[in-house]
Design an enzyme around this catalytic site. Structure first.
Site, PDB file in Angstrom:
ATOM      1  N   PRO A   2       0.839  -1.208   0.000  1.00  0.00           N
ATOM      2  CA  PRO A   2       0.000   0.000   0.000  1.00  0.00           C
ATOM      3  C   PRO A   2       0.874   1.259   0.000  1.00  0.00           C
ATOM      4  O   PRO A   2       1.759   1.408   0.832  1.00  0.00           O
ATOM      5  CB  PRO A   2      -0.787  -0.117   1.309  1.00  0.00           C
ATOM      6  N   GLU A   3       0.647   2.121  -0.985  1.00  0.00           N
ATOM      7  CA  GLU A   3       1.358   3.394  -1.068  1.00  0.00           C
ATOM      8  C   GLU A   3       0.386   4.502  -0.640  1.00  0.00           C
ATOM      9  O   GLU A   3      -0.703   4.221  -0.146  1.00  0.00           O
ATOM     10  CB  GLU A   3       1.867   3.624  -2.498  1.00  0.00           C
ATOM     11  N   ARG A  99       1.404 -11.555   4.700  1.00  0.00           N
ATOM     12  CA  ARG A  99       2.846 -11.696   4.935  1.00  0.00           C
ATOM     13  C   ARG A  99       3.282 -11.288   6.338  1.00  0.00           C
ATOM     14  O   ARG A  99       4.464 -11.338   6.656  1.00  0.00           O
ATOM     15  CB  ARG A  99       3.609 -10.896   3.875  1.00  0.00           C
TER      16      ARG A  99
END
Ligand SMILES: [Zn+2]
Length: 247
Positions: A2-3, A99
């Site tokens: 996510p940016e 993750r």
């Protein structure tokens, strides 16, 4: 990962859902997050963003949520076992993270770059590093990662590999404007879903359908038709048009 566009999407949605609401309870299901439950105390006074990090201001203090590579927040039933669940009067919000690289902590250790949506262009670009690497440096610009750096440099028609110090003042302004333009467009489409990203309601973003160069190796440049190329820069794939993006 996510940016800025994805985290800003989440920030706006969280503001709608939990601003003013009280945290009724916290359940931690992942030992790596043990201890973070004590940070969530009282009502939510503000939902902010610092680059790629979410900052919840609660009556008990600020809590920083870093989503890492694949973290996201989901309102209502989670699609996979959550790492942490926050209970509010209106429902539950789950931290889901394939993750397990997301983290939660008190305020501190945040990068010092300029927010491209809120700040003025950085004044000092005197780096010998390639401009794309500089754009992704969180102490230079906040929230820009591989996708939006590649797209913005294409929009600005700047070679990602040119040393930042060689750029003219006009090129720097053009790049900063392109970063802003690309991010605002991506926010309006709830971000880019290449693999994991979903918004607070579990919906994918739509910006992947607008990508110009990212992941498009061999496809025609939308501006000139030349095949898009991919080269590795600092271990990351970098997509660009060898005809349009020339200094
Ligand atoms: Zn081109």
């Amino acid at each position: 990962m996510p940016e800025l566009a994805e985290v800003e999407t989440l920030r706006g949605q969280l503001e709608e859902e939990i601003l003013g609401e009280e945290v009724l309870g916290v359940s931690v299901f992942d030992s790596k997050l043990r201890g973070s439950e004590v940070l969530f105390r009282g009502r939510v006074c503000a939902v902010k963003r610092h680059g790629k990090a979410l900052v919840l201001t609660l009556e008990g203090g600020d809590v920083v949520i870093r989503l890492g590579m694949s973290g996201r927040l989901k309102l209502g039933a989670p699609e996979r076992p959550p790492r942490l669940t926050l209970r509010f009067p209106g429902g539950e919000i789950h931290l889901i993270d394939r993750r397990r690289l997301s983290s939660i902590g008190p305020l501190g250790g945040l990068p010092k770059g300029v927010d491209p949506l809120l700040g003025d262009p950085p004044l000092v670009w005197d780096s010998s590093r390639p401009v794309k690497a500089l754009l992704m440096d969180q102490d230079f610009l906040l929230g820009v990662g591989n996708i939006y750096a590649s797209e913005a440099l294409f929009v600005a028609a700047v070679d990602p590999f040119v040393p930042a110090s060689r750029l003219s003042p006009e090129e720097r302004l053009r790049i900063f404007g392109a970063v802003r333009e690309v991010l605002l467009e991506a926010i309006s489409l709830r971000g880019t879903t290449i693999s994991d990203w979903r918004d607070l309601y579990g919906r994918p973003g739509l910006y992947q359908e607008r990508l110009r160069v990212y992941g498009k190796e061999g496809r025609p440049c939308p501006r000139c038709g030349s095949p898009i190329r991919r080269r590795v820069l600092s271990g990351r794939g970098t997509w660009f048009c060898p005809s349009c993006q020339v200094q």
